[in-house]
Design an enzyme around this catalytic site. Sequence first.
Site, PDB file in Angstrom:
ATOM      1  N   ASN A 123      19.700  58.570  49.601  1.00 43.37           N
ATOM      2  CA  ASN A 123      20.168  59.331  50.777  1.00 43.37           C
ATOM      3  C   ASN A 123      20.984  58.483  51.758  1.00 43.37           C
ATOM      4  O   ASN A 123      21.083  58.812  52.927  1.00 43.37           O
ATOM      5  CB  ASN A 123      18.981  60.005  51.482  1.00 43.37           C
ATOM      6  N   ARG A 149      14.087  53.339  61.668  1.00 46.78           N
ATOM      7  CA  ARG A 149      12.680  53.687  61.879  1.00 46.78           C
ATOM      8  C   ARG A 149      12.403  53.626  63.377  1.00 46.78           C
ATOM      9  O   ARG A 149      12.831  52.690  64.059  1.00 46.78           O
ATOM     10  CB  ARG A 149      11.734  52.719  61.146  1.00 46.78           C
ATOM     11  N   GLN A 198       5.146  60.285  63.152  1.00 48.16           N
ATOM     12  CA  GLN A 198       5.740  61.530  62.681  1.00 48.16           C
ATOM     13  C   GLN A 198       4.686  62.428  62.072  1.00 48.16           C
ATOM     14  O   GLN A 198       3.894  61.933  61.260  1.00 48.16           O
ATOM     15  CB  GLN A 198       6.852  61.204  61.666  1.00 48.16           C
ATOM     16  N   HIS A 202      13.101  64.118  61.973  1.00 54.13           N
ATOM     17  CA  HIS A 202      13.536  63.235  60.891  1.00 54.13           C
ATOM     18  C   HIS A 202      14.127  64.049  59.746  1.00 54.13           C
ATOM     19  O   HIS A 202      13.399  64.571  58.907  1.00 54.13           O
ATOM     20  CB  HIS A 202      12.313  62.427  60.416  1.00 54.13           C
TER      21      HIS A 202
HETATM   22  P1  NAI Z   1      19.072  48.195  52.324  1.00 52.52           P
HETATM   23  O1  NAI Z   1      17.917  47.494  51.746  1.00 52.52           O
HETATM   24  O2  NAI Z   1      20.256  48.491  51.452  1.00 52.52           O
HETATM   25  O3  NAI Z   1      19.630  47.362  53.584  1.00 52.52           O
HETATM   26  C1  NAI Z   1      18.813  46.898  54.608  1.00 52.52           C
HETATM   27  C2  NAI Z   1      19.524  45.729  55.283  1.00 52.52           C
HETATM   28  O4  NAI Z   1      18.783  45.363  56.451  1.00 52.52           O
HETATM   29  C3  NAI Z   1      19.597  44.475  54.388  1.00 52.52           C
HETATM   30  O5  NAI Z   1      20.923  44.001  54.348  1.00 52.52           O
HETATM   31  C4  NAI Z   1      18.653  43.496  55.082  1.00 52.52           C
HETATM   32  O6  NAI Z   1      19.033  42.139  54.915  1.00 52.52           O
HETATM   33  C5  NAI Z   1      18.785  43.937  56.525  1.00 52.52           C
HETATM   34  N1  NAI Z   1      17.700  43.466  57.375  1.00 52.52           N
HETATM   35  C6  NAI Z   1      16.376  43.366  57.094  1.00 52.52           C
HETATM   36  N2  NAI Z   1      15.726  42.832  58.127  1.00 52.52           N
HETATM   37  C7  NAI Z   1      16.642  42.582  59.093  1.00 52.52           C
HETATM   38  C8  NAI Z   1      16.562  42.015  60.390  1.00 52.52           C
HETATM   39  N3  NAI Z   1      15.420  41.535  60.884  1.00 52.52           N
HETATM   40  N4  NAI Z   1      17.697  41.941  61.108  1.00 52.52           N
HETATM   41  C9  NAI Z   1      18.871  42.355  60.601  1.00 52.52           C
HETATM   42  N5  NAI Z   1      19.017  42.889  59.378  1.00 52.52           N
HETATM   43  C10 NAI Z   1      17.900  42.989  58.628  1.00 52.52           C
HETATM   44  O7  NAI Z   1      18.489  49.516  52.969  1.00 52.52           O
HETATM   45  P2  NAI Z   1      19.242  50.884  53.317  1.00 52.52           P
HETATM   46  O8  NAI Z   1      19.317  51.759  52.129  1.00 52.52           O
HETATM   47  O9  NAI Z   1      20.506  50.548  54.026  1.00 52.52           O
HETATM   48  O10 NAI Z   1      18.186  51.549  54.315  1.00 52.52           O
HETATM   49  C11 NAI Z   1      17.825  50.902  55.519  1.00 52.52           C
HETATM   50  C12 NAI Z   1      16.694  51.647  56.192  1.00 52.52           C
HETATM   51  O11 NAI Z   1      17.152  52.903  56.688  1.00 52.52           O
HETATM   52  C13 NAI Z   1      15.517  52.021  55.289  1.00 52.52           C
HETATM   53  O12 NAI Z   1      14.642  50.938  55.075  1.00 52.52           O
HETATM   54  C14 NAI Z   1      14.877  53.140  56.070  1.00 52.52           C
HETATM   55  O13 NAI Z   1      13.959  52.617  57.002  1.00 52.52           O
HETATM   56  C15 NAI Z   1      16.053  53.778  56.811  1.00 52.52           C
HETATM   57  N6  NAI Z   1      16.386  55.102  56.255  1.00 52.52           N
HETATM   58  C16 NAI Z   1      16.283  56.206  57.065  1.00 52.52           C
HETATM   59  C17 NAI Z   1      16.517  57.466  56.567  1.00 52.52           C
HETATM   60  C18 NAI Z   1      16.460  58.678  57.438  1.00 52.52           C
HETATM   61  O14 NAI Z   1      16.366  59.792  56.929  1.00 52.52           O
HETATM   62  N7  NAI Z   1      16.524  58.553  58.750  1.00 52.52           N
HETATM   63  C19 NAI Z   1      16.830  57.685  55.133  1.00 52.52           C
HETATM   64  C20 NAI Z   1      17.033  56.448  54.402  1.00 52.52           C
HETATM   65  C21 NAI Z   1      16.773  55.212  54.940  1.00 52.52           C
END
Ligand code: NAI
Length: 391
Positions: free
Chosen positions: A149, A288, A317, A341
């Site tokens: 997503n 989040r 939530q 959400h």
């Molecule tokens: P991803 O794993 O592709 O990318 C996450 C990035 O965050 C990575 O590059 C990582 O190095 C970076 N990161 C981790 N800790 C960090 C920090 N302390 N400071 C800066 N950067 C940091 O994940 P993706 O697919 O981009 O998703 C990210 C998040 O988005 C998910 O874990 C989820 O919590 C949220 N999400 C929310 C949705 C919604 O419906 N609102 C749906 C899908 C994801």
Amino acid sequence: LRRGLLSTATRSPRLLSSTRLAPSLSQTYSAGMKILAVLYKGGEAAQQEPRLLGTIENQLGIRPWLESLGHEFIVTDDKEGSESVFQKNIVDAEVLITTPFHPAYVTKDIIDKAKNLKLCITAGVGSDHVDLNAAVEKRIQVLEVSGSNVVSVAEHVIMSILLLVRNFVPAHEMIERGDWQVSDVARNAYDLEGKVVGTIGAGRIGYRVLQRLVPFNCKELLYYDYAALPEEAAKAVNARRVEDLKDFVSQCDVVTVNCPLHEGTRGLVNAELLKHFKKGAWLVNTARGAICDKDAVAEAIKSGQLNGYAGDVWNVQPAPRDHVWRTMKNPLGGGNGMVPHYSGTTLDAQARYAAGTKSILENYLENKPQEPQNIIIGLSGYETKAYGQRK
Ligand code: NAI
């Protein structure tokens, strides 16, 4: 190098740990196992719209398949308290499926109770509802449908940035009220062109947000992430990395949060960091809720330190009725773009995460290796580098 960031199916090479390339073997499953799914209640909408697959009514479309294999499939939205269907059934379930939209919180206590639990599947992206360190200890695997997503969320981020910067919500509310006073909304409406926009986290979603911002002619695009973007990928969107978080936020007109929730990001945007934001900056968080301190954000909106906050994620939530983020307003009566959400659960996204959940289950049942990009916790621990910097 860019393929990893751009394809929804693969994780960028920098996110792969060395063990990822040789995924852990799945455990042998028990015949006639109990599979428990905690999904959200869809009500009438789910009866009318079968594509609402993430609901207790439509059950990810997998009940007939699981039952034909002789497994017990329990689906519920009842997840809070020791008497809930979730807590009663987690005791002997082998697989737990839940969505981040209505998450079953798999705390350490729950993990201690769940004697038979071997696999947690996140129907979507973001597995922070599981105590990942406790899962590592108990050798419980945690998988999610990576990429399922990310476009859905990136589009929502762009929409949220625009609705805050252009002061859309108060303008629309004025129209519904029957009023017409252009100056009242125009006094706090700006163009996105010429602004500095930065993302905390430049993974799949963060990078897609940067890509989608390119045509808006922002003054500059910035990112803060402990993992640098591959040079080519950064060049393609003309994004500059800032390594110090305070320095980063102090340069941004708009900050968007796109990193997972883990020990290193819980409460990351707090009262202290908010002081370093430009006065009147906008903050969008679809990652989040708990990454931003609830009360500090509300206070910053009230004082005008932040001109607006938008997103779809909440520290709990469903959010309680009196959650301050529902109604907080800036001094001009706007600046709130909060919704439930749903950014990652569009009908398009639901089709993808339901199919991905089935495929993870199929691999588990047939004892086949899982897709490496979907493994958050494997049998030998963290298989991703996105949930914090670890040895
Ligand atoms: P991803 O794993 O592709 O990318 C996450 C990035 O965050 C990575 O590059 C990582 O190095 C970076 N990161 C981790 N800790 C960090 C920090 N302390 N400071 C800066 N950067 C940091 O994940 P993706 O697919 O981009 O998703 C990210 C998040 O988005 C998910 O874990 C989820 O919590 C949220 N999400 C929310 C949705 C919604 O419906 N609102 C749906 C899908 C994801």
